[in-house]
Design a protein around this motif. Structure first.
Motif, PDB file in Angstrom:
ATOM      1  N   ASN A 146      -1.234 -19.241   7.341  1.00 19.38           N
ATOM      2  CA  ASN A 146      -0.273 -19.377   8.448  1.00 19.38           C
ATOM      3  C   ASN A 146       0.847 -18.348   8.398  1.00 19.38           C
ATOM      4  O   ASN A 146       1.881 -18.515   9.026  1.00 19.38           O
ATOM      5  N   LYS A 147       0.655 -17.300   7.636  1.00 19.17           N
ATOM      6  CA  LYS A 147       1.730 -16.329   7.508  1.00 19.17           C
ATOM      7  C   LYS A 147       1.211 -14.892   7.420  1.00 19.17           C
ATOM      8  O   LYS A 147       1.796 -13.987   7.996  1.00 19.17           O
ATOM      9  N   CYS A 148       0.127 -14.694   6.689  1.00 22.49           N
ATOM     10  CA  CYS A 148      -0.286 -13.326   6.336  1.00 22.49           C
ATOM     11  C   CYS A 148      -1.670 -12.958   6.856  1.00 22.49           C
ATOM     12  O   CYS A 148      -2.281 -12.028   6.343  1.00 22.49           O
ATOM     13  N   LEU A 149      -2.188 -13.686   7.837  1.00 26.35           N
ATOM     14  CA  LEU A 149      -3.579 -13.448   8.236  1.00 26.35           C
ATOM     15  C   LEU A 149      -3.723 -12.563   9.465  1.00 26.35           C
ATOM     16  O   LEU A 149      -4.819 -12.421   9.996  1.00 26.35           O
ATOM     17  N   ARG A 150      -2.628 -11.979   9.924  1.00 26.78           N
ATOM     18  CA  ARG A 150      -2.761 -11.045  11.045  1.00 26.78           C
ATOM     19  C   ARG A 150      -3.565  -9.830  10.594  1.00 26.78           C
ATOM     20  O   ARG A 150      -3.502  -9.443   9.416  1.00 26.78           O
ATOM     21  N   THR A 151      -4.269  -9.219  11.541  1.00 32.96           N
ATOM     22  CA  THR A 151      -5.076  -8.037  11.207  1.00 32.96           C
ATOM     23  C   THR A 151      -4.222  -6.964  10.545  1.00 32.96           C
ATOM     24  O   THR A 151      -4.632  -6.340   9.560  1.00 32.96           O
ATOM     25  N   SER A 152      -3.012  -6.757  11.072  1.00 35.74           N
ATOM     26  CA  SER A 152      -2.149  -5.706  10.517  1.00 35.74           C
ATOM     27  C   SER A 152      -1.782  -6.022   9.066  1.00 35.74           C
ATOM     28  O   SER A 152      -1.806  -5.141   8.203  1.00 35.74           O
ATOM     29  N   THR A 153      -1.467  -7.268   8.780  1.00 36.94           N
ATOM     30  CA  THR A 153      -1.045  -7.637   7.421  1.00 36.94           C
ATOM     31  C   THR A 153      -2.211  -7.555   6.444  1.00 36.94           C
ATOM     32  O   THR A 153      -2.071  -7.020   5.338  1.00 36.94           O
ATOM     33  N   VAL A 154      -3.369  -8.063   6.855  1.00 36.19           N
ATOM     34  CA  VAL A 154      -4.532  -8.009   5.956  1.00 36.19           C
ATOM     35  C   VAL A 154      -4.890  -6.549   5.678  1.00 36.19           C
ATOM     36  O   VAL A 154      -5.103  -6.148   4.526  1.00 36.19           O
ATOM     37  N   SER A 155      -4.907  -5.719   6.735  1.00 32.52           N
ATOM     38  CA  SER A 155      -5.228  -4.295   6.557  1.00 32.52           C
ATOM     39  C   SER A 155      -4.228  -3.644   5.609  1.00 32.52           C
ATOM     40  O   SER A 155      -4.591  -2.861   4.723  1.00 32.52           O
ATOM     41  N   HIS A 156      -2.956  -3.953   5.808  1.00 30.54           N
ATOM     42  CA  HIS A 156      -1.875  -3.391   4.995  1.00 30.54           C
ATOM     43  C   HIS A 156      -2.084  -3.714   3.512  1.00 30.54           C
ATOM     44  O   HIS A 156      -2.041  -2.830   2.654  1.00 30.54           O
ATOM     45  N   GLU A 157      -2.339  -4.971   3.215  1.00 38.67           N
ATOM     46  CA  GLU A 157      -2.470  -5.367   1.807  1.00 38.67           C
ATOM     47  C   GLU A 157      -3.749  -4.803   1.188  1.00 38.67           C
ATOM     48  O   GLU A 157      -3.766  -4.435   0.010  1.00 38.67           O
ATOM     49  N   VAL A 158      -4.810  -4.707   1.986  1.00 39.86           N
ATOM     50  CA  VAL A 158      -6.051  -4.122   1.451  1.00 39.86           C
ATOM     51  C   VAL A 158      -5.841  -2.632   1.179  1.00 39.86           C
ATOM     52  O   VAL A 158      -6.300  -2.105   0.159  1.00 39.86           O
ATOM     53  N   LEU A 159      -5.109  -1.950   2.057  1.00 39.63           N
ATOM     54  CA  LEU A 159      -4.833  -0.524   1.820  1.00 39.63           C
ATOM     55  C   LEU A 159      -4.011  -0.334   0.545  1.00 39.63           C
ATOM     56  O   LEU A 159      -4.229   0.613  -0.206  1.00 39.63           O
ATOM     57  N   HIS A 160      -3.076  -1.239   0.282  1.00 43.81           N
ATOM     58  CA  HIS A 160      -2.369  -1.172  -1.010  1.00 43.81           C
ATOM     59  C   HIS A 160      -3.393  -1.225  -2.146  1.00 43.81           C
ATOM     60  O   HIS A 160      -3.358  -0.425  -3.077  1.00 43.81           O
ATOM     61  N   ALA A 161      -4.308  -2.186  -2.058  1.00 47.10           N
ATOM     62  CA  ALA A 161      -5.285  -2.373  -3.146  1.00 47.10           C
ATOM     63  C   ALA A 161      -6.202  -1.161  -3.299  1.00 47.10           C
ATOM     64  O   ALA A 161      -6.722  -0.900  -4.380  1.00 47.10           O
ATOM     65  N   LEU A 162      -6.371  -0.403  -2.211  1.00 46.53           N
ATOM     66  CA  LEU A 162      -7.207   0.801  -2.296  1.00 46.53           C
ATOM     67  C   LEU A 162      -6.431   1.978  -2.877  1.00 46.53           C
ATOM     68  O   LEU A 162      -7.008   3.012  -3.197  1.00 46.53           O
ATOM     69  N   GLY A 163      -5.095   1.841  -2.974  1.00 43.74           N
ATOM     70  CA  GLY A 163      -4.310   2.893  -3.620  1.00 43.74           C
ATOM     71  C   GLY A 163      -3.189   3.474  -2.775  1.00 43.74           C
ATOM     72  O   GLY A 163      -2.584   4.467  -3.166  1.00 43.74           O
ATOM     73  N   PHE A 164      -2.889   2.862  -1.635  1.00 45.18           N
ATOM     74  CA  PHE A 164      -1.898   3.456  -0.730  1.00 45.18           C
ATOM     75  C   PHE A 164      -0.553   2.743  -0.787  1.00 45.18           C
ATOM     76  O   PHE A 164      -0.490   1.523  -0.895  1.00 45.18           O
ATOM     77  N   ASN A 165       0.501   3.565  -0.667  1.00 44.19           N
ATOM     78  CA  ASN A 165       1.864   3.044  -0.686  1.00 44.19           C
ATOM     79  C   ASN A 165       2.401   2.971   0.744  1.00 44.19           C
ATOM     80  O   ASN A 165       1.694   3.321   1.693  1.00 44.19           O
ATOM     81  N   HIS A 166       3.654   2.558   0.900  1.00 40.95           N
ATOM     82  CA  HIS A 166       4.245   2.496   2.242  1.00 40.95           C
ATOM     83  C   HIS A 166       4.502   3.901   2.786  1.00 40.95           C
ATOM     84  O   HIS A 166       4.907   4.797   2.040  1.00 40.95           O
TER      85      HIS A 166
END
Ligand SMILES: [Zn+2]
Length: 295
Positions: free
Chosen positions: A183-203
């Motif tokens: 109910n907080k972090c499941l938007r496409t933008s948020t999921v994509s953002h966190e997965v990109l962090h896990a792939l190695g990307f910063n802000h």
């Protein structure tokens, strides 16, 4: 609770709860869409992992490494900077991916990354996560595949109350959490953002060259959150600064007074940090970082 037993050399699952069973079947089907792997194996793997988790909770034990499961957060909470979990050995402004490398391993032309999705998510929420993973599978050489017990490195999508949305940057070795609170972090933008962090990307706005493109208005930022805007020695791989990146903060991020905290240097740019999902540049960067073959 489901029970496992051996039947004719094959693991089978007994479950007295039809509802639970039905729901699990549905989830397994969804997960299989992405990989075309055996439905039965995914189902059994999910049950085994769940049993490990329940057992660890009962005993208040940290997951054992040989169970290929992440350490429980309660036992080993990572230090966090906004939504980035940081291993203790790194200093804040040293991008771990630049310093020691944090890429996931490539096998042939693809980078296979096993994922496991917490059983606490609803089918719709699981679908949200899977839809994002599918986009990576279709537009890059990353291949998210359902977790198997033989996997050593993998992502564990996790939800617990008040945990919020966060991820480590890059591969950590072993299982690693991506926290996506229900109910907080499941938007496409948020999921994509966190997965990109896990792939190695910063802000995006902490890029080493960001001052050419934006002004950070420190006077408007809550003092305790200013570190989120410090520059980081990022590896930009020659890609342009992208105001539309899903990794870009919003204009009013961490404002203490309702005034903007980030302003674009170009007068042509009025909006940023509002991406609904990965931009083309975000996708290009994944392909560059992982040397994906151009189609
Ligand atoms: Zn972030």
């Amino acid at each position: 609770m489901p029970s496992l037993h051996k039947s004719g050399g094959i693991l089978s699952v007994n479950n007295s709860s039809t509802k639970y069973n039905k729901r699990k079947g549905k989830i397994t089907m969804t997960q299989d869409k992405i990989s075309n792997k055996s439905r039965q194996n995914s189902y059994i793997t999910a049950i085994i992992l769940q049993l490990h988790e329940l057992k660890a909770k009962e005993n208040k034990l940290v997951f054992r490494r040989d169970l290929k499961s992440p350490k429980l957060l309660e036992e080993n909470k990572p230090k966090r900077y906004d939504d980035i979990a940081m291993p203790k050995i790194f200093k804040r402004n040293a991008d771990p991916c630049t310093i020691v490398g944090c890429k996931w391993f490539k096998s042939g032309e693809h980078v296979y990354i096993p994922y496991y999705i917490d059983t606490n998510y609803s089918p719709e929420e699981r679908h949200q996560i899977l839809a994002v993973l599918q986009r990576f599978n279709k537009s890059t050489c990353i291949r998210f595949v359902p977790f198997k017990l033989k996997n050593s490195d993998y992502l564990y999508f996790y939800t617990r109350p008040n945990e919020g949305c966060w991820s480590y940057i890059g591969r950590q070795g072993g299982g690693q959490f991506i926290s996506l609170e229900r109910n907080k972090c499941l938007r496409t933008s948020t999921v994509s953002h966190e997965v990109l962090h896990a792939l190695g990307f910063n802000h995006e706005q902490v890029r080493i060259d960001r001052d050419e493109y934006i002004r950070v208005l420190f006077q408007n930022i809550k003092p305790e959150q200013r570190f989120n805007f410090w520059k980081v020695r990022t590896n930009n791989m020659g890609s342009p600064y992208d105001y539309n990146s899903v990794m870009h903060y919003k204009k009013y991020a961490f404002s203490k007074n309702g005034q903007p905290t980030i302003a674009a240097r170009s007068h042509q740019i009025h909006s940023f940090g509002n991406s609904y999902g990965m931009s083309n540049t975000d996708i290009d960067r994944v392909n560059k970082l992982y040397n994906c073959r151009k189609n």
